[in-house]
Design an enzyme around this catalytic site. Structure first.
Site, short mmCIF file in Angstrom:
data_model
loop_
_atom_site.label_atom_id
_atom_site.label_comp_id
_atom_site.label_asym_id
_atom_site.label_seq_id
_atom_site.Cartn_x
_atom_site.Cartn_y
_atom_site.Cartn_z
N ARG A 121 0.83 -1.22 0.00
CA ARG A 121 0.00 0.00 0.00
C ARG A 121 0.86 1.27 0.00
NH1 ARG A 121 -4.70 -0.74 4.29
NH2 ARG A 121 -5.43 1.14 3.23
N ASP A 317 -15.32 2.84 3.36
CA ASP A 317 -15.20 1.46 3.84
C ASP A 317 -16.47 0.65 3.61
OD1 ASP A 317 -12.62 1.96 4.62
OD2 ASP A 317 -13.11 2.28 6.73
N ARG A 348 -10.38 -3.14 -3.97
CA ARG A 348 -11.76 -3.55 -3.66
C ARG A 348 -12.70 -3.45 -4.86
NH1 ARG A 348 -11.94 -1.25 2.57
NH2 ARG A 348 -10.99 -3.12 3.44
N ARG A 394 -13.39 -6.73 4.51
CA ARG A 394 -14.66 -6.15 4.06
C ARG A 394 -15.21 -6.86 2.81
NH1 ARG A 394 -15.15 -2.45 7.93
NH2 ARG A 394 -13.29 -1.28 8.45
C1 S3P Z 1 -9.30 5.23 8.49
C2 S3P Z 1 -9.40 6.02 7.39
C3 S3P Z 1 -9.77 5.53 6.06
C4 S3P Z 1 -10.46 4.18 6.15
C5 S3P Z 1 -9.72 3.24 7.05
C6 S3P Z 1 -9.65 3.79 8.46
C7 S3P Z 1 -8.86 5.82 9.77
O1 S3P Z 1 -8.61 5.36 5.29
O2 S3P Z 1 -10.60 3.62 4.87
O3 S3P Z 1 -10.38 1.98 7.11
O4 S3P Z 1 -8.95 5.15 10.82
O5 S3P Z 1 -8.40 6.97 9.74
P1 S3P Z 1 -7.93 6.59 4.47
O6 S3P Z 1 -7.47 7.60 5.42
O7 S3P Z 1 -6.79 5.94 3.72
O8 S3P Z 1 -9.01 7.06 3.55
#
Ligand code: S3P
Length: 438
Positions: A121, A317, A348, A394
């Site tokens: 990632r 999410d 996803r 998910r």
């Molecule tokens: C999260 C932010 C989101 C989300 C992740 C949890 C967080 O990601 O998709 O499951 O806890 O701040 P991004 O900040 O990459 O959008």
């Protein structure tokens, strides 16, 4: 661990929503930073928060979880220290990106690793602003493994978020908090604001104003925080699987208690209500600075909708499970502006598309989303079908819920990743009438 669905599920009853993953991670990090005795209730005792807890303990925190899933944070006898062994954040993007902010801010020497998914990632989105702040970070093409070496950060930092990401925002705020720097973040599209709320709950001088269509988040320099016991509200992202289960099955009513209702997370309710969902929100209240409520969900006739623009970061999410709802709605649903889904625990959009193809659900793919033709009724399955979860919690839970609308059991492969965010998913679905078999 593969899971196989059953065909006679009727969702009804009352369940308690599992603790919020984003909030559980943040309270561990801020709790450890404050370094005072503190108890946390409602914690998500799942693999992601636990990898964050282990990483914090490795640099000197004193955190444990008791048999009732209460977190005990104790005042440390030592100060935070460098770690010779890599901090392993497992599958958790939030854990890694927030810990990079905290440890850079504290001027530690540390290295970081994670599982295969996390290692693929993009981390440049936090490495770049942290480097601008003065951190010394080494990484291989903006990905894990990452190491940081001691540095002193600049005393003031201003940053406009190029990508709508609460993790990037939180990383910078934590680096500012830990180094004592003043921070100004310009956020063009609202993302979840748990870090801002929690900082404020513990007494930080932080404020958000809205100017020219953007959030301006200002954290004053040199905050002194005061610890107090904390209760984590339930995770609306986990509740979403149960909500859609009740909506698409023959459900007379499912109650989900203690669901987090932070407006930066409730887009999933707006989207489903726009589709025609019967969801009643009851007993709205505030818990440790976060809104929460109980939900009553009943089977509903759903219709297709268009989802794009500012709502996307709010539902990022939940898009896989909203796609499952769309697959059983009347008409077409179109999702756009959701390219971020390609860099989550799996790609996803690809994973949902492949699962849909296996089930014969008509859809069209775009680089930033997809359109889905609703099948309305039960899917007639005449051979055994296996769906790839790509080791993504998910995706796995979304297709297990789709099984409620299939004429024969389907198998979802590699479901162990469910333990990262919803460790009692199998027990909870069973308690409301839907059996999943190992
Ligand atoms: C999260 C932010 C989101 C989300 C992740 C949890 C967080 O990601 O998709 O499951 O806890 O701040 P991004 O900040 O990459 O959008």
């Amino acid at each position: 661990m593969n899971l196989t669905t059953s065909t006679d599920g009727q969702i009804l009853g009352r369940v308690k929503c599992p603790g919020d993953k984003s909030i559980s991670q943040r309270v561990l990090i801020l709790g450890a930073f404050m370094n005072q005795d503190m108890v946390v209730d409602g914690f998500l005792n799942g693999e992601d928060p636990l990898s964050t807890m282990n990483a914090l303990n490795q640099i000197g925190a004193d955190i444990s979880v008791d048999e009732d899933d209460r977190v005990l944070l104790r005042k440390r006898k030592q100060s935070f220290h460098n770690s010779d062994n890599a901090l392993n954040l497992g599958n958790s993007g939030t854990g890694l990106r927030l810990m990079l902010g905290l440890t850079s801010g504290m001027g530690l020497k540390a290295s970081f690793c994670g599982d295969e998914s996390l290692s693929s990632r993009p981390m440049g989105r936090v490495i770049n602003p942290l480097t601008e702040m003065g951190a010394n970070i080494e990484a291989l093409e903006g990905k894990l493994p990452i190491s940081i070496s001691p540095s002193t950060l600049n005393m003031q930092y201003k940053y406009e978020l190029p990508v709508a990401s609460a993790q990037v925002k939180s990383c910078i705020l934590l680096a500012g908090l830990a180094s004592g720097a003043g921070i100004e973040i310009i956020e063009p599209i609202q993302t979840r604001d748990h870090t801002e709320r929690m900082l404020s709950n513990f007494g930080a001088n932080i404020e958000t104003t809205f100017l020219d269509g953007k959030n301006i988040i200002k954290l004053a320099p040199n905050n002194i925080l005061r610890a107090k016991n904390y209760t984590v509200v339930g995770d609306i992202s986990s509740a979403a699987f149960l909500i859609v289960a009740a909506l698409i099955s023959n459900s007379p009513g499912l109650e989900i208690m203690n669901v987090g209702m932070n407006p930066s997370r409730t887009g999933v309710l707006q989207a489903l209500k726009k589709m025609g969902a019967n969801i009643e929100v009851k007993n709205q209240r505030l818990e440790s600075g976060e809104p929460c409520a109980d939900l009553l969900v009943k089977q509903s006739k759903l219709k297709g909708v268009n989802l794009s623009g500012k709502i996307i970061p709010n539902i990022i999410d939940e898009i896989p499970i909203i796609s499952i709802a769309a697959a059983f709605a009347d008409g077409e649903t179109t999702i756009r502006d959701a390219k971020e889904l390609r860099v989550k625990e799996s790609d996803r959009l690809k994973a949902v598309s492949e699962g849909f193809s296996a089930l014969g659900i008509m859809h069209e793919n775009f680089e930033d989303g997809m359109s889905i033709k609703g099948a309305k009724d039960q899917l007639i399955i005449d051979q055994s079908i296996s769906i790839e979860s790509y080791d993504d919690h998910r995706i796995a839970m979304s297709f297990l819920i789709a099984g409620l609308k299939c004429s024969k059991p389907i198998t979802v492969k590699d479901c162990k990743n469910i333990f990262t965010s919803f460790p009692n998913f199998i027990e909870i679905t069973s308690s409301v009438g839907y059996e999943l078999e190992k």
